[in-house]
Write an enzyme that holds these catalytic residues in place. Structure first.
Site, PDB file in Angstrom:
ATOM      1  CG  ASN A  63     -13.708 -11.960  -0.078  1.00 14.83           C
ATOM      2  OD1 ASN A  63     -14.029 -12.777  -0.929  1.00 14.83           O
ATOM      3  ND2 ASN A  63     -14.577 -11.447   0.787  1.00 14.83           N
ATOM      4  CG  ASP A 132     -14.726 -10.775   8.744  1.00 15.99           C
ATOM      5  OD1 ASP A 132     -15.849 -11.275   8.934  1.00 15.99           O
ATOM      6  OD2 ASP A 132     -13.726 -11.454   8.443  1.00 15.99           O
ATOM      7  CE  LYS A 142     -10.391   9.032  -8.197  1.00 16.08           C
ATOM      8  NZ  LYS A 142      -9.822   9.289  -9.513  1.00 16.08           N
ATOM      9  CG  PHE A 176     -18.578 -22.672   4.088  1.00 17.75           C
ATOM     10  CD1 PHE A 176     -19.901 -23.052   3.964  1.00 17.75           C
ATOM     11  CD2 PHE A 176     -17.649 -23.211   3.207  1.00 17.75           C
ATOM     12  CE1 PHE A 176     -20.297 -23.957   2.985  1.00 17.75           C
ATOM     13  CE2 PHE A 176     -18.023 -24.116   2.225  1.00 17.75           C
ATOM     14  CZ  PHE A 176     -19.344 -24.498   2.111  1.00 17.75           C
ATOM     15  CE  LYS A 190     -14.494 -18.252  11.934  1.00 14.36           C
ATOM     16  NZ  LYS A 190     -13.748 -18.067  10.719  1.00 14.36           N
ATOM     17  CE  LYS A 194     -19.114 -16.515  13.881  1.00 12.59           C
ATOM     18  NZ  LYS A 194     -18.944 -15.393  13.029  1.00 12.59           N
TER      19      LYS A 194
HETATM   20  O1  PMT Z   1     -16.303 -18.590  -3.735  1.00 10.20           O
HETATM   21  P1  PMT Z   1     -15.179 -19.570  -4.038  1.00 10.20           P
HETATM   22  O2  PMT Z   1     -14.088 -18.936  -4.858  1.00 10.20           O
HETATM   23  O3  PMT Z   1     -15.700 -20.849  -4.639  1.00 10.20           O
HETATM   24  O4  PMT Z   1     -14.476 -19.962  -2.649  1.00 10.20           O
HETATM   25  C1  PMT Z   1     -15.180 -20.717  -1.703  1.00 10.20           C
HETATM   26  C2  PMT Z   1     -14.952 -20.165  -0.290  1.00 10.20           C
HETATM   27  C3  PMT Z   1     -13.489 -20.350   0.093  1.00 10.20           C
HETATM   28  C4  PMT Z   1     -15.324 -18.679  -0.213  1.00 10.20           C
HETATM   29  C5  PMT Z   1     -15.913 -20.986   0.651  1.00 10.20           C
HETATM   30  O5  PMT Z   1     -15.633 -22.346   0.562  1.00 10.20           O
HETATM   31  C6  PMT Z   1     -15.770 -20.523   2.098  1.00 10.20           C
HETATM   32  O6  PMT Z   1     -14.903 -20.954   2.841  1.00 10.20           O
HETATM   33  N1  PMT Z   1     -16.692 -19.604   2.514  1.00 10.20           N
HETATM   34  C7  PMT Z   1     -16.642 -18.920   3.814  1.00 10.20           C
HETATM   35  C8  PMT Z   1     -15.769 -17.706   3.710  1.00 10.20           C
HETATM   36  C9  PMT Z   1     -15.726 -16.896   4.993  1.00 10.20           C
HETATM   37  O7  PMT Z   1     -16.050 -15.746   4.981  1.00 10.20           O
HETATM   38  O8  PMT Z   1     -15.374 -17.558   6.077  1.00 10.20           O
HETATM   39  P2  PMT Z   1     -15.194 -16.868   7.530  1.00 10.20           P
HETATM   40  O9  PMT Z   1     -14.457 -17.884   8.311  1.00 10.20           O
HETATM   41  O10 PMT Z   1     -14.591 -15.516   7.414  1.00 10.20           O
HETATM   42  O11 PMT Z   1     -16.666 -16.683   8.049  1.00 10.20           O
HETATM   43  C10 PMT Z   1     -17.297 -17.680   8.851  1.00 10.20           C
HETATM   44  C11 PMT Z   1     -18.754 -17.775   8.511  1.00 10.20           C
HETATM   45  O12 PMT Z   1     -19.424 -16.575   8.906  1.00 10.20           O
HETATM   46  C12 PMT Z   1     -19.076 -17.998   7.040  1.00 10.20           C
HETATM   47  O13 PMT Z   1     -20.155 -18.913   6.962  1.00 10.20           O
HETATM   48  C13 PMT Z   1     -19.486 -16.608   6.567  1.00 10.20           C
HETATM   49  O14 PMT Z   1     -20.445 -16.673   5.496  1.00 10.20           O
HETATM   50  C14 PMT Z   1     -20.136 -16.032   7.826  1.00 10.20           C
HETATM   51  N2  PMT Z   1     -20.050 -14.559   7.977  1.00 10.20           N
HETATM   52  C15 PMT Z   1     -18.843 -13.930   8.040  1.00 10.20           C
HETATM   53  C16 PMT Z   1     -18.789 -12.564   8.253  1.00 10.20           C
HETATM   54  C17 PMT Z   1     -20.005 -11.863   8.399  1.00 10.20           C
HETATM   55  N3  PMT Z   1     -20.000 -10.550   8.585  1.00 10.20           N
HETATM   56  N4  PMT Z   1     -21.181 -12.508   8.334  1.00 10.20           N
HETATM   57  C18 PMT Z   1     -21.219 -13.842   8.127  1.00 10.20           C
HETATM   58  O15 PMT Z   1     -22.312 -14.441   8.078  1.00 10.20           O
END
Ligand code: PMT
Length: 259
Positions: A63, A132, A142, A176, A190, A194
């Site tokens: 991503n 995800d 490949k 986040f 979330k 969580k």
């Molecule tokens: O890296 P930059 O370019 O500076 O950009 C910053 C950012 C946009 C990446 C950052 O500010 C941000 O928003 N990070 C969270 C990105 C994210 O994956 O969000 P989400 O809404 O998909 O996930 C929710 C939370 O679950 C996040 O805390 C993530 O780390 C966590 N997660 C998600 C999937 C997974 N399999 N395990 C996780 O722990």
């Protein structure tokens, strides 16, 4: 103390003795000037960057995360006196001063390193953009191009934040939420599902904040139902504002635990 740089010296010898790189000197002064020491004694575990999920030995899913937000958080925490462990997906950023950086590639590797380093952490901040979905069985060779359409069957990756929520004990857990719509609603969902103490809602999809940019604009969503918008600023500034709020949460937690 900024150590001298190494290289060819005026006296004709080669070794340490050159003026350190001016950027390094400025970074050291900046880091000292910002030091408030209000995170002294705290161990902070931070995740940053994207993950890469291989599709075969030469292709992967990923991503737009650059890691800048997570690295800014790590730099801010270290400048305020915390011991910082930063678990980072693949990024092109220099390790922040005084921070232990552990590099990983996939969501599975990130989960393993987070759990391995969770023990001493008082504060955990999950700013990484973890994939995800992934291919749970990656082909050894490949995948060859053919004229036929192919489809990918992906499995969910481990949800690291949800697992941390179950193992929280008396740590502070900050998640986040990167969303393109319904930011507060999704961040709140979330936060609850969580078991976080705070979720940083980040509207993404545009060009000037969120992914890749040096600036950000977020909204902090708290368990009390309160929301605190942090207006547009550098990611380093936003990181400090996030830690200001984390410190308030920590004080409340200590008061509740009678410390
Ligand atoms: O890296 P930059 O370019 O500076 O950009 C910053 C950012 C946009 C990446 C950052 O500010 C941000 O928003 N990070 C969270 C990105 C994210 O994956 O969000 P989400 O809404 O998909 O996930 C929710 C939370 O679950 C996040 O805390 C993530 O780390 C966590 N997660 C998600 C999937 C997974 N399999 N395990 C996780 O722990």
């Amino acid at each position: 103390m900024v150590e001298p740089g190494s290289g060819y010296l005026a006296c004709g010898m080669t070794g340490p003795g050159r003026l350190a790189d001016p950027e390094e000197i400025v970074a050291a002064i900046d880091s000292e000037a910002r030091k408030r020491h209000d995170l002294e004694g705290e161990t902070v575990l931070i995740t940053a960057g994207p993950t890469q999920e291989p599709l075969d030995p030469v292709r992967y899913l990923t991503n737009r995360s650059s890691g800048k937000m997570g690295y800014a958080l790590a730099e801010a925490a270290a400048a305020r006196g915390a011991k910082v462990v930063l678990i980072s997906g693949p990024v092109h950023l220099a390790p922040p001063r005084g921070v232990e950086v552990i590099s990983v590639r996939t969501a599975v590797e990130m989960r393993a390193k987070v759990m391995e380093n969770l023990g001493p952490a008082h504060i955990v901040i999950k700013s990484a953009a973890v994939a995800d979905f992934h291919l749970s069985k990656v082909p050894d060779q490949k995948v060859k191009k053919t004229a036929a359409r192919i489809s990918l069957e992906l499995d969910p990756t481990p949800d690291i934040l949800a697992e941390l929520g179950r193992k929280k004990d008396d740590r502070l857990l900050i998640g986040f939420a990167a969303e393109t719509q319904n930011l507060v609603q999704e961040a709140r969902r979330k936060l609850e599902s969580k078991n976080c103490d705070m979720v940083v809602g980040n509207l993404v999809g545009g060009a000037d904040v969120g992914f890749e940019s040096d600036q950000n604009e977020v909204i902090l969503v708290l368990r009390t139902g309160e929301t605190i918008p942090l207006e547009r600023a550098s990611k380093r500034e936003i990181a400090d504002r996030i830690f200001d709020q984390v410190l308030k949460l920590r004080l409340a937690l200590h008061a509740a635990n009678g410390r």
